[in-house]
Enzyme design. Sequence first.
Site, PDB file in Angstrom:
ATOM      1  N   LYS A  64      47.687  37.407  34.803  1.00  0.00           N
ATOM      2  CA  LYS A  64      47.064  36.084  34.952  1.00  0.00           C
ATOM      3  C   LYS A  64      48.121  35.106  35.440  1.00  0.00           C
ATOM      4  O   LYS A  64      49.216  35.038  34.873  1.00  0.00           O
ATOM      5  CB  LYS A  64      46.490  35.593  33.624  1.00  0.00           C
ATOM      6  CG  LYS A  64      45.115  36.136  33.306  1.00  0.00           C
ATOM      7  CD  LYS A  64      44.520  35.421  32.103  1.00  0.00           C
ATOM      8  CE  LYS A  64      43.160  35.999  31.758  1.00  0.00           C
ATOM      9  NZ  LYS A  64      42.584  35.391  30.533  1.00  0.00           N
ATOM     10  N   GLU A 104      38.621  40.427  32.746  1.00  0.00           N
ATOM     11  CA  GLU A 104      37.901  39.771  31.660  1.00  0.00           C
ATOM     12  C   GLU A 104      36.401  39.729  31.917  1.00  0.00           C
ATOM     13  O   GLU A 104      35.746  38.703  31.740  1.00  0.00           O
ATOM     14  CB  GLU A 104      38.460  38.344  31.449  1.00  0.00           C
ATOM     15  CG  GLU A 104      38.287  37.859  30.024  1.00  0.00           C
ATOM     16  CD  GLU A 104      39.123  36.626  29.675  1.00  0.00           C
ATOM     17  OE1 GLU A 104      40.185  36.417  30.291  1.00  0.00           O
ATOM     18  OE2 GLU A 104      38.708  35.903  28.784  1.00  0.00           O
ATOM     19  N   HIS A 118      41.918  31.405  19.499  1.00  0.00           N
ATOM     20  CA  HIS A 118      42.327  30.439  20.519  1.00  0.00           C
ATOM     21  C   HIS A 118      41.347  29.283  20.720  1.00  0.00           C
ATOM     22  O   HIS A 118      41.731  28.251  21.266  1.00  0.00           O
ATOM     23  CB  HIS A 118      42.551  31.149  21.863  1.00  0.00           C
ATOM     24  CG  HIS A 118      43.873  31.861  21.937  1.00  0.00           C
ATOM     25  ND1 HIS A 118      44.272  32.786  20.999  1.00  0.00           N
ATOM     26  CD2 HIS A 118      44.895  31.770  22.831  1.00  0.00           C
ATOM     27  CE1 HIS A 118      45.476  33.249  21.319  1.00  0.00           C
ATOM     28  NE2 HIS A 118      45.879  32.643  22.427  1.00  0.00           N
TER      29      HIS A 118
HETATM   30  N1  GLY Z   1      46.595  35.195  27.435  1.00  0.00           N
HETATM   31  C1  GLY Z   1      45.378  35.926  27.365  1.00  0.00           C
HETATM   32  C2  GLY Z   1      45.224  36.892  28.505  1.00  0.00           C
HETATM   33  O1  GLY Z   1      46.170  37.250  29.161  1.00  0.00           O
HETATM   34  O2  GLY Z   1      44.118  37.308  28.771  1.00  0.00           O
END
Ligand code: GLY
Length: 368
Positions: free
Chosen positions: A141, A235, A252
């Site tokens: 990311k 994701e 989170h």
């Molecule tokens: N920091 C959460 C992820 O890399 O998805």
Amino acid sequence: MSTETVLHVGGASPYDVVVGHGLADRLPALLGESVERVAVLYAGSLGALADPIVDSLVEHYDVLALGLPEGERAKTAPVAADCWEALGEAGFTRSDAVVTVGGGSATDLGGFVAATWLRGVRVVHVPTTLLAMVDAAVGGKTGINTEAGKNLVGAFHEPSGVLCDLSLLESLPRDELVAGLGEVVKCGFIADPEILRLVESASPDDLVPSSPVLRELVERAIRVKIDVVVADLRETGGADGHPGREALNYGHTLAHAIERAEDYGIRHGEAVAIGCVYVAELAHRAGSLSAEVVERHRTAFGRVGLPTTYAGAPFDDLLATMRVDKKARGAQLRFVVLDDVGRPTVLAGPSEEHLREAFSAISGNPSS
Ligand code: GLY
């Protein structure tokens, strides 16, 4: 010193995460043979810490060293544009590479510059904080912030390698190291109970950069992250009821709201610890998590010196922020919760009563 550990990340763009002490001379092998120029994008505040990295590269490559502003101030479009200008002036081609040296901000900005220059060049991350080692540097990311919020512009761009040199943590302030352990303990709850056992039996001497216990904790947390991102890089969701990469967001949702309410004056890992205790209380009220595991959250996070209560901003303010959090899909609030240690799932649309009761349990304020 001890030998290095190589953790392999599989998938379409495989790479290695190397963990050990004094690893700067491993960089050329991770960068590969075709590279001629390397831009080292380093957190400007690091001072001499970046020097051994640059020294290990100048023997092999034309090196362009670019200091970045501190923290989130690095993650802006103007800073990215300055980096693009510098790469252009130095004649960087698609076979050249970026090396980032710093915490999560350097990794996010540098990864973004590498993802966008000529539509993608190689990048190797050298994280210098515990938080970046176990989170930002692994998983691809990248991103920058805009006026509208954090990480709203970015790309998935997997590194060609990650060097987690634990010696670099020697100069990290103790509070920063402890904050990094927030993400480590989180990994214990979502996937690896051995992390919790190590933490629960750790003495303060075990939680220093030279300790084999800290090293095992780092390696285990990185393994958790690798397993999750290999299964769900973008994701889009996991299989068999597992939330996939979203599981990494355990704790989170409230953490982000607290960070915002505190104007980012609280460390991310501290807010994550509070947020994890909160969702454990929430899952307990929703009927999925036992009181023992809720209490284990307090013990494990407390054991490493992280906060497990919060009595700052009023819950109504935090709730309003959580409702606009990017993880609130559609009209419903969503939380990653646990059915048990190592069994994450998603709780969508919890009742307002449960949301408030869980907050009362962490704030000690029955009227919240
Ligand atoms: N920091 C959460 C992820 O890399 O998805």
